[in-house]
Motif scaffolding. Structure first.
Motif, mmCIF file in Angstrom:
data_model
loop_
_atom_site.group_PDB
_atom_site.id
_atom_site.type_symbol
_atom_site.label_atom_id
_atom_site.label_comp_id
_atom_site.label_asym_id
_atom_site.label_seq_id
_atom_site.Cartn_x
_atom_site.Cartn_y
_atom_site.Cartn_z
ATOM 1 N N GLY A 131 0.733 -1.251 0.000
ATOM 2 C CA GLY A 131 0.000 0.000 0.000
ATOM 3 C C GLY A 131 0.763 1.303 0.000
ATOM 4 N N HIS A 132 2.085 1.269 0.173
ATOM 5 C CA HIS A 132 2.826 2.530 0.320
ATOM 6 C C HIS A 132 4.212 2.451 -0.306
ATOM 7 C CE1 HIS A 132 0.185 4.623 3.268
ATOM 8 N NE2 HIS A 132 -0.130 3.388 3.637
ATOM 9 N N GLU A 133 4.703 3.600 -0.734
ATOM 10 C CA GLU A 133 6.095 3.707 -1.190
ATOM 11 C C GLU A 133 6.967 4.089 0.017
ATOM 12 O OE1 GLU A 133 7.457 3.116 -4.482
ATOM 13 O OE2 GLU A 133 9.160 3.123 -3.149
ATOM 14 N N TYR A 134 7.254 3.074 0.838
ATOM 15 C CA TYR A 134 8.103 3.272 2.023
ATOM 16 C C TYR A 134 9.428 2.537 1.875
ATOM 17 C CZ TYR A 134 3.895 4.636 4.793
ATOM 18 O OH TYR A 134 2.765 5.236 5.307
ATOM 19 N N THR A 135 9.672 1.991 0.686
ATOM 20 C CA THR A 135 10.726 0.990 0.546
ATOM 21 C C THR A 135 12.112 1.522 0.871
ATOM 22 O OG1 THR A 135 9.342 0.231 -1.280
ATOM 23 C CG2 THR A 135 11.416 -0.926 -0.931
ATOM 24 N N GLN A 136 12.401 2.755 0.434
ATOM 25 C CA GLN A 136 13.753 3.272 0.645
ATOM 26 C C GLN A 136 14.030 3.493 2.128
ATOM 27 O OE1 GLN A 136 14.713 6.840 -1.625
ATOM 28 N NE2 GLN A 136 16.666 5.919 -2.170
ATOM 29 N N SER A 137 13.059 3.995 2.870
ATOM 30 C CA SER A 137 13.298 4.146 4.309
ATOM 31 C C SER A 137 13.286 2.782 5.002
ATOM 32 C CB SER A 137 12.315 5.130 4.947
ATOM 33 O OG SER A 137 11.016 4.629 4.906
ATOM 34 N N ASN A 138 12.462 1.855 4.523
ATOM 35 C CA ASN A 138 12.515 0.486 5.065
ATOM 36 C C ASN A 138 13.907 -0.120 4.873
ATOM 37 O OD1 ASN A 138 9.836 0.536 5.842
ATOM 38 N ND2 ASN A 138 9.092 -0.543 4.028
ATOM 39 N N ALA A 139 14.518 0.187 3.720
ATOM 40 C CA ALA A 139 15.841 -0.377 3.412
ATOM 41 C C ALA A 139 16.895 0.093 4.412
ATOM 42 C CB ALA A 139 16.253 0.018 1.995
ATOM 43 N N LYS A 140 16.799 1.357 4.799
ATOM 44 C CA LYS A 140 17.785 1.904 5.741
ATOM 45 C C LYS A 140 17.727 1.162 7.068
ATOM 46 C CE LYS A 140 18.246 6.560 3.798
ATOM 47 N NZ LYS A 140 17.307 6.539 2.654
ATOM 48 N N PHE A 141 16.509 0.755 7.451
ATOM 49 C CA PHE A 141 16.375 -0.039 8.675
ATOM 50 C C PHE A 141 16.811 -1.486 8.446
ATOM 51 C CE2 PHE A 141 13.910 -3.158 11.051
ATOM 52 C CZ PHE A 141 14.413 -2.907 12.323
ATOM 53 N N ALA A 142 16.371 -2.091 7.340
ATOM 54 C CA ALA A 142 16.603 -3.523 7.099
ATOM 55 C C ALA A 142 18.077 -3.885 7.217
ATOM 56 C CB ALA A 142 16.060 -3.914 5.721
ATOM 57 N N ILE A 143 18.938 -3.020 6.675
ATOM 58 C CA ILE A 143 20.364 -3.338 6.657
ATOM 59 C C ILE A 143 20.958 -3.322 8.081
ATOM 60 C CG2 ILE A 143 21.222 -0.978 6.254
ATOM 61 C CD1 ILE A 143 22.470 -4.162 4.430
ATOM 62 N N THR A 144 20.290 -2.649 9.008
ATOM 63 C CA THR A 144 20.820 -2.608 10.388
ATOM 64 C C THR A 144 20.583 -3.927 11.126
ATOM 65 O OG1 THR A 144 18.800 -1.732 11.458
ATOM 66 C CG2 THR A 144 20.369 -0.108 10.564
#
Ligand code: ZN
Ligand code: FE
Length: 255
Positions: free
Chosen positions: A170-183
């Motif tokens: 439902g949302h274009e949150y992917t780039q900010s999600n990516a910053k978290f995922a890598i942590t």
């Protein structure tokens, strides 16, 4: 013939979707964040809505519905559990129910967690699932109502779908999600590759939604609570996956 899927950007970062059967002309809208871009997408293609499928009651998924229905008096389908807080429904559905769009079955999955009553719509013949704010590209919805265990069960249900399933979230949150995922998953080479692809797509103004389930399973930390590397990184080796998920979700909330 699989249904044709159209992604429609709405509001600041929402997505609605059309699923169109060129055979019988039926078209389903999945979520209605904003009328204007959805009406324009229909008009561009000369399509008329036959169904509207609502995933959950949040305003950014239903706000455009009333105006859309004035031009497209379609059959509105949503969760029975949420009927009291959704716009008026023509058909109330629950986990395990199925109905047809374009001569193709649509299966209802209860994916509570973000809200209790959130549903996903799975079309096995077209290999597409509409997940809205449950499973998202490289993320999952914030737990406004459900428990971590509930969301983990919902995500596990989605992860069990075939690997080639197209995930329309439902949302274009992917780039900010990516910053978290890598942590939480710093050594994951598939994740690193995906982040490079996301950065390239966003720099070019392209959507990162929909995505393929296999890629979510390989890179989305919220689907990877059983992964030994993530468990080790969190100091939770062999912990209950729902507890590992809860830890990851908790870290994301504070990120
Ligand atoms: Zn929501
Ligand atoms: Fe939302």
């Amino acid at each position: 013939m699989p249904l044709e899927i159209v992604t429609i950007p709405c509001l600041s970062d929402n997505y609605a979707f059309l699923a169109h059967d060129s055979g019988n002309g039926q078209t389903a809208l999945i979520d209605a964040p904003e009328a204007a871009p959805i009406l324009a997408a229909l008009e561009d293609r000369g399509w008329t809505l036959s169904h509207v499928l609502l995933t959950h009651h949040h305003w950014d998924h239903v706000e455009g519905l009333a105006e859309i229905l004035t031009q497209h008096p379609a059959r509105v389908i949503g969760a029975a559990a949420d009927a009291h807080r959704l716009p008026p429904l023509d058909q109330q559905v629950a986990e395990g129910d199925s109905f047809e769009v374009g001569g193709e079955p649509v299966e209802v999955l209860d994916v509570s967690g973000h809200t209790v009553g959130h549903v996903a719509f799975y079309l096995p013949q077209s290999a597409v699932v509409f997940t809205a704010d449950s499973l998202m590209a490289l993320g999952c919805g914030r737990l406004f109502e459900g428990s971590p265990a509930q969301m983990w069960a919902s995500l596990s249900k989605l992860a069990a779908l075939p690997d080639d399933t197209l995930v329309c979230s439902g949302h274009e949150y992917t780039q900010s999600n990516a910053k978290f995922a890598i942590t939480v998953d710093p050594e994951n080479t598939a994740l690193k590759q995906r982040i490079a692809d996301i950065d390239r797509a966003r720099a070019a103004g392209e959507a990162t939604v929909p995505s393929i389930l296999a890629l979510e399973k390989a890179t989305n930390p919220f689907l990877r609570a059983t992964d030994p590397a993530i468990q080790a990184h969190l100091g939770m080796v062999n912990a209950d996956p729902a507890a590992v998920f809860a830890e990851i979700r908790g870290r994301k909330d504070k990120f």
